[in-house]
Design a protein around this motif. Structure first.
Motif, PDB file in Angstrom:
ATOM      1  N   ALA A   1       0.797  -1.226   0.000  1.00  0.00           N
ATOM      2  CA  ALA A   1       0.000   0.000   0.000  1.00  0.00           C
ATOM      3  C   ALA A   1       0.828   1.274   0.000  1.00  0.00           C
ATOM      4  O   ALA A   1       0.266   2.368   0.033  1.00  0.00           O
ATOM      5  N   ARG A   2       2.151   1.169  -0.076  1.00  0.00           N
ATOM      6  CA  ARG A   2       3.008   2.348   0.073  1.00  0.00           C
ATOM      7  C   ARG A   2       3.112   3.224  -1.164  1.00  0.00           C
ATOM      8  O   ARG A   2       3.335   4.435  -1.060  1.00  0.00           O
ATOM      9  N   MET A   3       3.039   2.623  -2.350  1.00  0.00           N
ATOM     10  CA  MET A   3       3.346   3.349  -3.571  1.00  0.00           C
ATOM     11  C   MET A   3       2.281   4.396  -3.879  1.00  0.00           C
ATOM     12  O   MET A   3       1.107   4.224  -3.533  1.00  0.00           O
ATOM     13  N   PRO A   4       2.641   5.512  -4.545  1.00  0.00           N
ATOM     14  CA  PRO A   4       1.638   6.552  -4.806  1.00  0.00           C
ATOM     15  C   PRO A   4       0.442   6.056  -5.594  1.00  0.00           C
ATOM     16  O   PRO A   4      -0.696   6.453  -5.326  1.00  0.00           O
ATOM     17  N   PHE A   5       0.662   5.170  -6.571  1.00  0.00           N
ATOM     18  CA  PHE A   5      -0.486   4.656  -7.331  1.00  0.00           C
ATOM     19  C   PHE A   5      -1.325   3.708  -6.482  1.00  0.00           C
ATOM     20  O   PHE A   5      -2.536   3.605  -6.689  1.00  0.00           O
ATOM     21  N   ALA A   6      -0.700   3.029  -5.503  1.00  0.00           N
ATOM     22  CA  ALA A   6      -1.474   2.197  -4.580  1.00  0.00           C
ATOM     23  C   ALA A   6      -2.347   3.066  -3.695  1.00  0.00           C
ATOM     24  O   ALA A   6      -3.524   2.755  -3.448  1.00  0.00           O
ATOM     25  N   VAL A   7      -1.781   4.174  -3.214  1.00  0.00           N
ATOM     26  CA  VAL A   7      -2.562   5.123  -2.415  1.00  0.00           C
ATOM     27  C   VAL A   7      -3.774   5.600  -3.213  1.00  0.00           C
ATOM     28  O   VAL A   7      -4.894   5.667  -2.706  1.00  0.00           O
ATOM     29  N   ASP A   8      -3.536   5.913  -4.481  1.00  0.00           N
ATOM     30  CA  ASP A   8      -4.622   6.402  -5.333  1.00  0.00           C
ATOM     31  C   ASP A   8      -5.700   5.338  -5.526  1.00  0.00           C
ATOM     32  O   ASP A   8      -6.901   5.631  -5.398  1.00  0.00           O
ATOM     33  N   GLU A   9      -5.312   4.108  -5.825  1.00  0.00           N
ATOM     34  CA  GLU A   9      -6.306   3.060  -6.052  1.00  0.00           C
ATOM     35  C   GLU A   9      -7.060   2.726  -4.771  1.00  0.00           C
ATOM     36  O   GLU A   9      -8.268   2.478  -4.793  1.00  0.00           O
ATOM     37  N   ILE A  10      -6.354   2.710  -3.653  1.00  0.00           N
ATOM     38  CA  ILE A  10      -7.014   2.451  -2.376  1.00  0.00           C
ATOM     39  C   ILE A  10      -8.032   3.546  -2.078  1.00  0.00           C
ATOM     40  O   ILE A  10      -9.140   3.275  -1.610  1.00  0.00           O
ATOM     41  N   HIS A  11      -7.665   4.788  -2.357  1.00  0.00           N
ATOM     42  CA  HIS A  11      -8.611   5.884  -2.173  1.00  0.00           C
ATOM     43  C   HIS A  11      -9.843   5.702  -3.068  1.00  0.00           C
ATOM     44  O   HIS A  11     -10.979   5.879  -2.620  1.00  0.00           O
ATOM     45  N   LYS A  12      -9.625   5.328  -4.313  1.00  0.00           N
ATOM     46  CA  LYS A  12     -10.744   5.129  -5.235  1.00  0.00           C
ATOM     47  C   LYS A  12     -11.648   3.985  -4.768  1.00  0.00           C
ATOM     48  O   LYS A  12     -12.888   4.080  -4.839  1.00  0.00           O
ATOM     49  N   LEU A  13     -11.047   2.904  -4.302  1.00  0.00           N
ATOM     50  CA  LEU A  13     -11.847   1.789  -3.795  1.00  0.00           C
ATOM     51  C   LEU A  13     -12.613   2.202  -2.555  1.00  0.00           C
ATOM     52  O   LEU A  13     -13.767   1.795  -2.352  1.00  0.00           O
ATOM     53  N   GLY A  14     -11.995   3.020  -1.733  1.00  0.00           N
ATOM     54  CA  GLY A  14     -12.641   3.459  -0.507  1.00  0.00           C
ATOM     55  C   GLY A  14     -13.801   4.401  -0.730  1.00  0.00           C
ATOM     56  O   GLY A  14     -14.667   4.549   0.148  1.00  0.00           O
ATOM     57  N   GLU A  15     -13.834   5.059  -1.890  1.00  0.00           N
ATOM     58  CA  GLU A  15     -14.949   5.961  -2.195  1.00  0.00           C
ATOM     59  C   GLU A  15     -16.254   5.207  -2.439  1.00  0.00           C
ATOM     60  O   GLU A  15     -17.341   5.765  -2.295  1.00  0.00           O
ATOM     61  N   GLU A  16     -16.139   3.958  -2.833  1.00  0.00           N
ATOM     62  CA  GLU A  16     -17.329   3.178  -3.190  1.00  0.00           C
ATOM     63  C   GLU A  16     -17.963   2.604  -1.923  1.00  0.00           C
ATOM     64  O   GLU A  16     -17.346   1.851  -1.181  1.00  0.00           O
ATOM     65  N   LYS A  17     -19.197   2.950  -1.673  1.00  0.00           N
ATOM     66  CA  LYS A  17     -19.889   2.472  -0.482  1.00  0.00           C
ATOM     67  C   LYS A  17     -20.107   0.962  -0.569  1.00  0.00           C
ATOM     68  O   LYS A  17     -20.424   0.428  -1.625  1.00  0.00           O
ATOM     69  N   GLY A  18     -19.902   0.296   0.561  1.00  0.00           N
ATOM     70  CA  GLY A  18     -20.131  -1.141   0.628  1.00  0.00           C
ATOM     71  C   GLY A  18     -18.869  -1.966   0.508  1.00  0.00           C
ATOM     72  O   GLY A  18     -18.851  -3.128   0.905  1.00  0.00           O
TER      73      GLY A  18
ATOM     74  N   HIS B   1      -3.288   4.117   5.613  1.00  0.00           N
ATOM     75  CA  HIS B   1      -3.939   5.122   6.455  1.00  0.00           C
ATOM     76  C   HIS B   1      -4.997   5.917   5.700  1.00  0.00           C
ATOM     77  O   HIS B   1      -5.483   6.932   6.201  1.00  0.00           O
ATOM     78  N   SER B   2      -5.366   5.451   4.528  1.00  0.00           N
ATOM     79  CA  SER B   2      -6.461   6.072   3.785  1.00  0.00           C
ATOM     80  C   SER B   2      -7.771   5.826   4.516  1.00  0.00           C
ATOM     81  O   SER B   2      -7.981   4.775   5.136  1.00  0.00           O
ATOM     82  N   LYS B   3      -8.674   6.772   4.432  1.00  0.00           N
ATOM     83  CA  LYS B   3      -9.914   6.662   5.211  1.00  0.00           C
ATOM     84  C   LYS B   3     -10.799   5.511   4.737  1.00  0.00           C
ATOM     85  O   LYS B   3     -11.670   5.049   5.480  1.00  0.00           O
ATOM     86  N   GLY B   4     -10.591   5.024   3.507  1.00  0.00           N
ATOM     87  CA  GLY B   4     -11.419   3.937   2.999  1.00  0.00           C
ATOM     88  C   GLY B   4     -10.966   2.563   3.443  1.00  0.00           C
ATOM     89  O   GLY B   4     -11.622   1.563   3.139  1.00  0.00           O
ATOM     90  N   VAL B   5      -9.852   2.494   4.174  1.00  0.00           N
ATOM     91  CA  VAL B   5      -9.312   1.203   4.613  1.00  0.00           C
ATOM     92  C   VAL B   5     -10.077   0.708   5.841  1.00  0.00           C
ATOM     93  O   VAL B   5     -10.178   1.417   6.844  1.00  0.00           O
ATOM     94  N   SER B   6     -10.597  -0.503   5.760  1.00  0.00           N
ATOM     95  CA  SER B   6     -11.313  -1.094   6.884  1.00  0.00           C
ATOM     96  C   SER B   6     -10.346  -1.590   7.955  1.00  0.00           C
ATOM     97  O   SER B   6     -10.629  -1.493   9.152  1.00  0.00           O
TER      98      SER B   6
END
Length: 396
Positions: free
Chosen positions: A13-30, A46-51
């Motif tokens: 999860a460290r790489m900048p593109f990983a941060v971006d994809e994790i953020h995008k996944l976290g935007e989707e409810k459910g 530490h992205s807010k979308g991470v469970s």
């Protein structure tokens, strides 16, 4: 039985593109999202979308323990989508049979190991491109210091790189901004660690990123980097229209029956020809110029091809500021290149990855300890991935 909403494991999860994809996944409810890495300061964890954020063993140094950690996470958290973000994908693919056993509902979103190896070895990748009638600069593969010296005398201007080098490291040239950084006699290729020497072509560096299901490209972006860090990796990314890059990826994805994310580097010359440079079998910065809806749809509900239009921009803001501070004479040009770009780490209502991008510099100390002082000049780049890298050695 698979869950109604995807339960995702995003590794490295460290790489900048990983941060971006994790953020995008976290935007989707459910979505339920587990982010993993080898150290706690990894920004994407530490992205807010991470469970939940989970530490794993380092795949490069402890591959068996890493695979066991992934298997345990899948079982404990009922994961049904595994998304590798870097070269840990090789260790997962090498143990695919073990991971798939008893887990029929898990989507391991990465290719078979044979396909990965075909594109990771730069010499094999060049042969693949020739077979598919894609443009490749004339290439000499060198397995000894003597062959390397001879190859550098083939052209007035040349460029060389290690077959398994990554991240703009392990390169040498006698032309352009990196000329003279390394002496020819310091390069010692071997049969197990060969180098490629190519004619230096003048043009614009371009890159692409795609999401692929069973050989079919469903989302594609091509981009250039108006600004790079130390003339190596891009820190500003601008999408461009490039049917040539799409055609190349489609040919390769179909030939290898690819499933997963795939990224390419090109050299676009003045006449529009896209020379194939290398393939990264994982996400790269091209994902940052796609929207969250485009990405989530491409993964979980693809319906035909979507191509990211030209003109979108993203940047690694801290890296832009660093370059401007270290090189004041370039500050005006740096800020002009970054104008209009949104941040990768500091996305709206999700600022913790930006804070942890600074805290993660602690990982540089771990790199120094592992690699020694001889590569200290590359520490900021190399420390990003030294423990999640695949170096071409045997996986069996």
């Amino acid at each position: 039985m698979a869950s109604e909403f995807p339960r995702i494991l995003a590794a490295s999860a460290r790489m900048p593109f990983a941060v971006d994809e994790i953020h995008k996944l976290g935007e989707e409810k459910g979505h339920f999202l587990i982010a993993t890495d080898t150290f706690r300061e990894s920004p994407g964890m530490h992205s807010k979308g991470v469970s939940e954020a989970i530490i794993t063993a380092p795949p490069t140094q402890e591959p068996e323990a890493f695979v066991d950690d992934v298997a345990r996470i899948i079982d404990q958290h009922r994961i049904d989508w595994v998304l590798p973000m870097f070269e840990e994908v090789f260790y997962l693919a090498a143990n695919r049979e073990k991971l798939e056993a008893g887990r029929p509902d898990v989507n391991f979103f990465f290719p078979q190991l044979d396909a990965l190896l075909e594109v990771n070895d730069k010499s094999r990748f060049a042969e693949l491109c020739k077979r598919l009638d894609l443009h490749v600069a004339e290439t000499i593969v060198c397995s000894s210091p003597e062959e390397f010296v001879a190859a550098t005398q083939r052209w007035e201007h040349w460029f060389a790189r290690a077959t398994f080098g990554r991240g703009g490291l392990d390169i040498i040239t006698n032309y352009g901004p990196l000329a003279g950084e390394t002496a020819v006699e310091d390069i010692k290729p071997t049969a197990d660690d060969p180098w490629l020497v190519q004619e230096f072509l003048v043009g614009e560096d371009r890159c692409s990123w795609s999401v692929v299901h069973e050989g079919e490209v469903v989302l594609h972006s091509c981009y250039r980097h108006p600004l790079a860090i130390d003339d190596r990796g891009g820190i500003v990314f601008e999408s461009v229209d490039s049917p040539e890059s799409l055609e190349a990826v489609q040919k390769i994805a179909k030939e290898l029956n690819w499933t997963g994310q795939i990224s390419m580097d090109y050299l676009a010359t003045a006449d529009g020809t896209h020379y194939m440079v290398e393939c990264n079998p994982r996400p790269t910065a091209g994902c940052t110029v796609a929207t969250a809806d485009e990405f989530n749809t491409a993964l979980f509900d693809p319906n035909g091809l979507v191509v990211v239009p030209g003109g979108r921009k993203k940047m690694i803001k801290a890296a832009v500021l660093r370059d401007a501070i270290l090189h004041p004479s370039r500050a005006k040009a740096d800020f002009a290149a970054a104008k209009g770009a949104k941040g990768v780490y500091d996305q709206r209502k999700d600022h913790m990855p930006l804070i942890y991008s600074a805290l993660s510099l602690r990982h540089v100390l771990a790199y120094r300890k592992a690699a020694g002082a001889e590569r200290s000049k590359e520490q900021l780049v190399a420390a990003q991935f030294f423990d999640i890298l695949y170096d071409g050695s045997s996986l069996t």
